[in-house]
Scaffold this motif. Structure first.
Motif, short mmCIF file in Angstrom:
data_model
loop_
_atom_site.label_atom_id
_atom_site.label_comp_id
_atom_site.label_asym_id
_atom_site.label_seq_id
_atom_site.Cartn_x
_atom_site.Cartn_y
_atom_site.Cartn_z
N PRO A 1 0.81 -1.23 0.00
CA PRO A 1 0.00 0.00 0.00
C PRO A 1 0.84 1.27 0.00
N PHE A 2 2.01 1.21 0.63
CA PHE A 2 2.89 2.38 0.67
C PHE A 2 3.32 2.78 -0.75
N PHE A 3 3.75 1.80 -1.54
CA PHE A 3 4.22 2.11 -2.88
C PHE A 3 3.07 2.31 -3.87
N ALA A 4 1.89 1.80 -3.54
CA ALA A 4 0.72 2.12 -4.37
C ALA A 4 0.43 3.61 -4.28
N GLU A 5 0.54 4.16 -3.08
CA GLU A 5 0.36 5.60 -2.90
C GLU A 5 1.48 6.38 -3.59
N TYR A 6 2.70 5.85 -3.50
CA TYR A 6 3.84 6.49 -4.18
C TYR A 6 3.62 6.52 -5.70
N ASP A 7 3.17 5.41 -6.27
CA ASP A 7 2.94 5.35 -7.72
C ASP A 7 1.89 6.37 -8.15
N GLU A 8 0.88 6.55 -7.31
CA GLU A 8 -0.17 7.52 -7.64
C GLU A 8 0.39 8.94 -7.66
N LEU A 9 1.22 9.25 -6.67
CA LEU A 9 1.85 10.58 -6.63
C LEU A 9 2.83 10.76 -7.79
N ARG A 10 3.55 9.69 -8.09
CA ARG A 10 4.56 9.78 -9.15
C ARG A 10 3.93 9.95 -10.52
#
Length: 454
Positions: A295-304
């Protein structure tokens, strides 16, 4: 030879005796009775534990050394296969040089795993010697280097007498199973010996079944040797246990229990790569990491995805640096190595952590794994540098060819201009260049004839 060994072990036995005495003093200080009694029995147990704790760093170093040697085994096997069947001195020398270069490259030594064991052996023998010497000290028959001695460090005849008179379930510390203390004493000795043998057997069996690589072949000589030791060593203790003093049995039973606990800890925390325990640890650590990392990197991918597809953009750099700080703070508690090469950007490091959140782990992301990351990064950087040099070389070659073509065009231009001037000069005189050259030759012949006439 025995005399030399005794001289080597004696200083360790004296040091152990001093530690043993201080432990006993501490126990009497907190309430246990002085003189013969439980304080001396408990002090043997605590002495065993303290010595084992003190040599624990050597044990850990031994494990790390073994892991380092395992890491270079694939390359080592390639070197051995390369020179397989070659017995000539030149080939053997070359193989030795390549092997040493491999050890130097990875900073490992084949003797590093043996050194901690060699260092701790005198300590353990010294402890055994200090306990075993009590009976002779109490009777005044203790000898060192073939001569009578009155004490071993602080343990003199009086102190040794107190230790000797202390009992374990009614059995004196200096007595053996053959001392004639009755059937109850025999049962107590048998219980201690069985406990010691069972602990050692379980420890060795657990190591073989849970902490050895599954790739180890059944017909491997080392495997067969360890299987033999699994049954031979307990049998040796069963037959030799009748000669052990009760004080020595207390020490050995405590040491066996410690070894069992140490094996459990090793299997759970530092298992051998390729073993069933290692696979379970990898799966357990992967599950714990990916539970929060996905979930942490899912949020990161969305921001990126909302930022430009440009790694040099200031907003992208700021996001990667912020993400890196957060993920390293979370991953640190899960023992994930973080000493990446300095040449890696924050975005590159985030990508590594991101991959760990989605991939199936085949190894623990520890120091050995990080060594592979650094080597891969170094090779990638070298490859990019070589490619850049080749492109620069091709670029220079093209530029050089262009310069040569330009120089040739300039030369052709000058030659054409010269010929044009020559043609213009010929037309101006009404003669062709061939006619001008013919008349020049005729004038030269005329001058030569005139000179001859004079």
């Amino acid at each position: 030879m025995l005399g030399l060994m005794e001289k080597i072990i004696h200083p360790f036995a004296v040091a152990i005796a001093w530690v043993w005495m201080k432990i006993h003093d501490f126990l009497t200080l907190i309430g246990l009775s002085e003189g013969p009694g439980a304080a001396w029995v408990v002090s043997i147990v605590l002495l065993t534990i303290i010595v084992r704790v003190l040599i624990l760093p050597l044990f850990l170093r031994q494990i790390r050394s073994s892991r380092s040697m395992q890491a270079v085994q694939p390359e080592m096997q390639r070197i051995q296969a390369k020179y397989k069947g070659k017995k000539d001195p030149a080939s053997r020398q070359k193989m030795a040089e390549e092997t040493q270069a491999l050890y130097k490259k990875h900073k490992v030594s084949p003797f590093a795993s043996c050194l901690p064991l060699l260092v701790q052996m005198p300590v353990l023998f010294g402890m055994y010697r200090a306990i075993y010497a009590v009976k002779d000290l109490s009777t005044g028959t203790y000898q060192f280097a073939g001569q009578k001695a009155d004490s071993l460090g602080p343990i003199n005849k009086s102190v040794a007498g107190e230790i000797d008179e202390s009992t374990v379930f009614g059995v004196r510390l200096s007595h053996t199973i053959t001392s004639g203390d009755g059937p109850v004493a025999v049962v107590i000795f048998v219980v201690f010996i069985i406990f010691m043998v069972v602990m050692q057997f379980l420890s060795m069996r657990m190591t073989m079944t849970r902490n050895m690589p599954t790739s180890t072949a059944e017909n491997n000589p080392m495997m067969q040797s360890q299987k033999s030791m699994l049954y031979v060593m307990p049998l040796m203790y069963i037959f030799s246990g009748g000669f052990f003093q009760m004080g020595v049995l207390v020490y050995m039973a405590t040491a066996s229990l410690w070894a069992f606990g140490q094996s459990l800890w090793t299997i759970k925390v530092m298992p051998t790569p390729g073993s069933p325990a290692y696979a379970e640890l990898v799966e357990r650590r992967q599950r714990a990491y990916q539970e929060w990392a996905k979930p942490f990197f899912a949020e990161y991918d969305e921001l990126r995805s909302a930022l430009p597809n440009n790694t040099t953009d200031e907003r992208v750099i700021a996001l990667n640096e912020k993400t890196l700080q957060e993920v390293q703070a979370k991953a640190k508690g899960q023992k994930i190595a973080s000493d990446f090469p300095e040449t890696m950007s924050a975005g590159d490091k985030v990508s590594v952590y991101r991959n760990l959140s989605s991939q199936t782990w085949t190894t623990l992301p520890d120091e050995m794994w990080m060594r592979g990351v650094r080597e891969a990064t170094t090779k990638s950087a070298e490859k990019r540098a070589q490619q850049a040099r080749r492109e620069q070389s091709r670029k220079l070659s093209r530029e050089e060819r262009l310069r040569q073509s330009e120089r040739q065009r300039e030369a052709d231009k000058r030659e054409n201009e010269r010929q044009a001037r020559a043609r213009q000069s010929g037309v101006h005189n009404g003669l062709t260049p061939e006619e001008i050259e013919q008349r020049r030759q005729e004038r030269r012949r005329a001058r030569r004839q005139k000179n001859k006439g004079h």
